[in-house]
Design a protein around this motif. Sequence first.
Motif, PDB file in Angstrom:
ATOM      1  N   ILE A   1       0.837  -1.207   0.000  1.00 13.43           N
ATOM      2  CA  ILE A   1       0.000   0.000   0.000  1.00 13.43           C
ATOM      3  C   ILE A   1       0.869   1.252   0.000  1.00 13.43           C
ATOM      4  N   LEU A   2       1.962   1.214   0.758  1.00 11.08           N
ATOM      5  CA  LEU A   2       2.872   2.358   0.818  1.00 11.08           C
ATOM      6  C   LEU A   2       3.459   2.661  -0.554  1.00 11.08           C
ATOM      7  N   GLU A   3       3.906   1.624  -1.260  1.00 18.59           N
ATOM      8  CA  GLU A   3       4.488   1.832  -2.582  1.00 18.59           C
ATOM      9  C   GLU A   3       3.448   2.307  -3.586  1.00 18.59           C
ATOM     10  N   MET A   4       2.259   1.718  -3.542  1.00 20.33           N
ATOM     11  CA  MET A   4       1.221   2.130  -4.490  1.00 20.33           C
ATOM     12  C   MET A   4       0.765   3.566  -4.221  1.00 20.33           C
ATOM     13  N   THR A   5       0.762   3.968  -2.951  1.00 17.69           N
ATOM     14  CA  THR A   5       0.369   5.337  -2.603  1.00 17.69           C
ATOM     15  C   THR A   5       1.393   6.345  -3.117  1.00 17.69           C
ATOM     16  N   ALA A   6       2.676   5.953  -3.066  1.00 21.43           N
ATOM     17  CA  ALA A   6       3.747   6.855  -3.505  1.00 21.43           C
ATOM     18  C   ALA A   6       4.174   6.595  -4.943  1.00 21.43           C
ATOM     19  N   LEU A   7       3.333   5.908  -5.702  1.00 23.09           N
ATOM     20  CA  LEU A   7       3.710   5.478  -7.050  1.00 23.09           C
ATOM     21  C   LEU A   7       4.045   6.652  -7.964  1.00 23.09           C
ATOM     22  N   GLU A   8       3.251   7.712  -7.901  1.00 24.77           N
ATOM     23  CA  GLU A   8       3.465   8.849  -8.798  1.00 24.77           C
ATOM     24  C   GLU A   8       4.765   9.581  -8.477  1.00 24.77           C
TER      25      GLU A   8
END
Length: 282
Positions: free
Chosen positions: A178-185
């Motif tokens: 979730i952390l990586e997907m949230t900071a994906l941009e």
Amino acid sequence: MRPKSSICPKHVVLIKKCWTGFNTVLCKEIPDVSRVGYLPVIDASPTEYSTINAILERSKEITDKLELKYAVLVFDEAVYAKIQQVRWKDKVLRNRFVVCLGEFHTPMTYLSAMSNIFEDGGLKDVFIESGIVKDRSRVFSPENITTDVHPSHQRGKLGSPLDSIERVNYARNRSAYILEMTALENMHPGIRQELLSNFAVQRQDNHEFSAVACDQTMENERWVLSQSERASITRICKDMAGMECKPRTRKDLDDTKWKLHEKSVNDVVNTILSMINLFETR
């Protein structure tokens, strides 16, 4: 839901389209058919670090050859945990690859956890008594339930069931995911929209709503290959025999299909209505 009559307690649920048929009607455009290629098989356990390194190295070669800025890698939880340990230590791998949990394996795990919660709640007995399920041991098998869990929804949907019902590894890795997907941009600019809109395998161009998750495609590798080859041979044989293969609408739109689903739903509803409600005030 509406009463069938004022005397009979039975109810009738009217169903015009099943899930696939309903979405087939809603979809207006058919994406281009995906091209799927299969890499050479590595004769070793996928969770061994030698295999993990080989996967990453091969992925890097393909990414460079195709001149891609980023590449998205999809794994189940067992491989995801190991490959992230290697990727997080290497700046090049961390910047070039986006590693995702499979959208097929993750819902399967979630549904398995949910089935453990509701297994003894009476729903299994209803399905069996209504006659829509014959094998008691497979009532709550994840293969018999469909869902769609996107990474952006995992915070809400995949929380407590995985934490509480012996899915420790998925629950642990979910936080990092979730952390990586949230900071994906921020980490991989421009790729988020591609993941949201175009990250699935389009199987064919005859019908709408025909895309499946990437990891589900790999699970069906043997079936897909054998079916496509058999279909091609059958088509050629019919052409040689002068038999024209007439295209037809999707079977999920057939009246017989939705009538079967309608009967199953009504059987379940009427089975529940026939039971004694111990909490009802008489």
